[in-house]
Design an enzyme around this catalytic site. Sequence first.
Site, mmCIF file in Angstrom:
data_model
loop_
_atom_site.group_PDB
_atom_site.id
_atom_site.type_symbol
_atom_site.label_atom_id
_atom_site.label_comp_id
_atom_site.label_asym_id
_atom_site.label_seq_id
_atom_site.Cartn_x
_atom_site.Cartn_y
_atom_site.Cartn_z
ATOM 1 N N GLU A 49 0.854 -1.190 0.000
ATOM 2 C CA GLU A 49 0.000 0.000 0.000
ATOM 3 C C GLU A 49 0.890 1.241 0.000
ATOM 4 O O GLU A 49 1.483 1.589 1.021
ATOM 5 C CB GLU A 49 -0.918 0.020 1.223
ATOM 6 C CG GLU A 49 -1.780 1.275 1.305
ATOM 7 C CD GLU A 49 -2.471 1.447 2.649
ATOM 8 O OE1 GLU A 49 -2.968 2.560 2.893
ATOM 9 O OE2 GLU A 49 -2.507 0.486 3.443
ATOM 10 N N ARG A 53 0.460 10.167 1.108
ATOM 11 C CA ARG A 53 0.832 11.075 2.193
ATOM 12 C C ARG A 53 1.990 11.990 1.804
ATOM 13 O O ARG A 53 2.256 12.978 2.497
ATOM 14 C CB ARG A 53 1.206 10.283 3.449
ATOM 15 C CG ARG A 53 0.047 9.482 4.035
ATOM 16 C CD ARG A 53 0.474 8.699 5.256
ATOM 17 N NE ARG A 53 -0.608 7.857 5.753
ATOM 18 C CZ ARG A 53 -0.510 7.060 6.809
ATOM 19 N NH1 ARG A 53 0.621 7.005 7.481
ATOM 20 N NH2 ARG A 53 -1.541 6.326 7.195
ATOM 21 N N THR A 77 -4.444 6.226 1.487
ATOM 22 C CA THR A 77 -4.706 7.629 1.847
ATOM 23 C C THR A 77 -5.321 8.389 0.678
ATOM 24 O O THR A 77 -4.988 9.543 0.416
ATOM 25 C CB THR A 77 -3.426 8.335 2.363
ATOM 26 O OG1 THR A 77 -2.650 7.433 3.146
ATOM 27 C CG2 THR A 77 -3.803 9.520 3.251
ATOM 28 N N LYS A 137 -11.437 -1.255 5.520
ATOM 29 C CA LYS A 137 -10.311 -0.922 6.382
ATOM 30 C C LYS A 137 -10.897 -0.379 7.681
ATOM 31 O O LYS A 137 -11.812 0.446 7.656
ATOM 32 C CB LYS A 137 -9.444 0.142 5.707
ATOM 33 C CG LYS A 137 -8.377 0.756 6.595
ATOM 34 C CD LYS A 137 -7.616 1.833 5.834
ATOM 35 C CE LYS A 137 -6.601 2.538 6.697
ATOM 36 N NZ LYS A 137 -5.761 3.482 5.914
#
Length: 215
Positions: A49, A53, A77, A137
Amino acid sequence: MSQLSDYHRDRIQSVLGASPLIPVIAIRDPEDAIPLCRALVAGGISVLEITLRTEHGLRAIETVRSAIPEAWVGAGTVTSVEQYRQVESAGAQFVITPGVTESLLEFGVTSAVPLLPGIATVSELMMGYQHGYRAFKFFPAEVSGGVAALKSFGGPFPEVVFCPTGGIRRATAKDYLALGNVKAVGGSWLTPEDVVAQKDWAQIEDIARGSLADL
């Protein structure tokens, strides 16, 4: 309301079934992307993943997808439909969001790239459930109730599975994976900032291999 297809559900199940541990990767030096991800794969981690960010996330997804075709490479994200479109173009094989909005859930139903929506509450889970999502998630896991919360979710939603992330450590990952509704665990402990900054790829490989052995 649009409904998620069986194809999307199967793809997410394939991602979650490919590796019990999913590293949360923030690329701060674009030159680190390939050697870092190669070290994780060498240590037994096959799902990566790469988060948005940092400004290097999109490019890292492109380069790692090309360099390491044997791994599942996804985007984390993702917080807007615009970003979702960008990671589609970058070649992401799955998308993970920290939370949910109606627009993201709707877009995920129509996208060719499957979505693992982030939720912290039963109400958010129910938003996704209405669209057909059955995998989520759970974030931020530790401060949102951790193992106890996920156990309680299993009562009203026995068919829903989770990938908890947020505050989970190497020593606690196995506690989450012991739950029947947890298929994988995400964590940043697999890519410690100081180790990455030192470009100690052998240690990253050791952390990955050791973390899997601890489960």
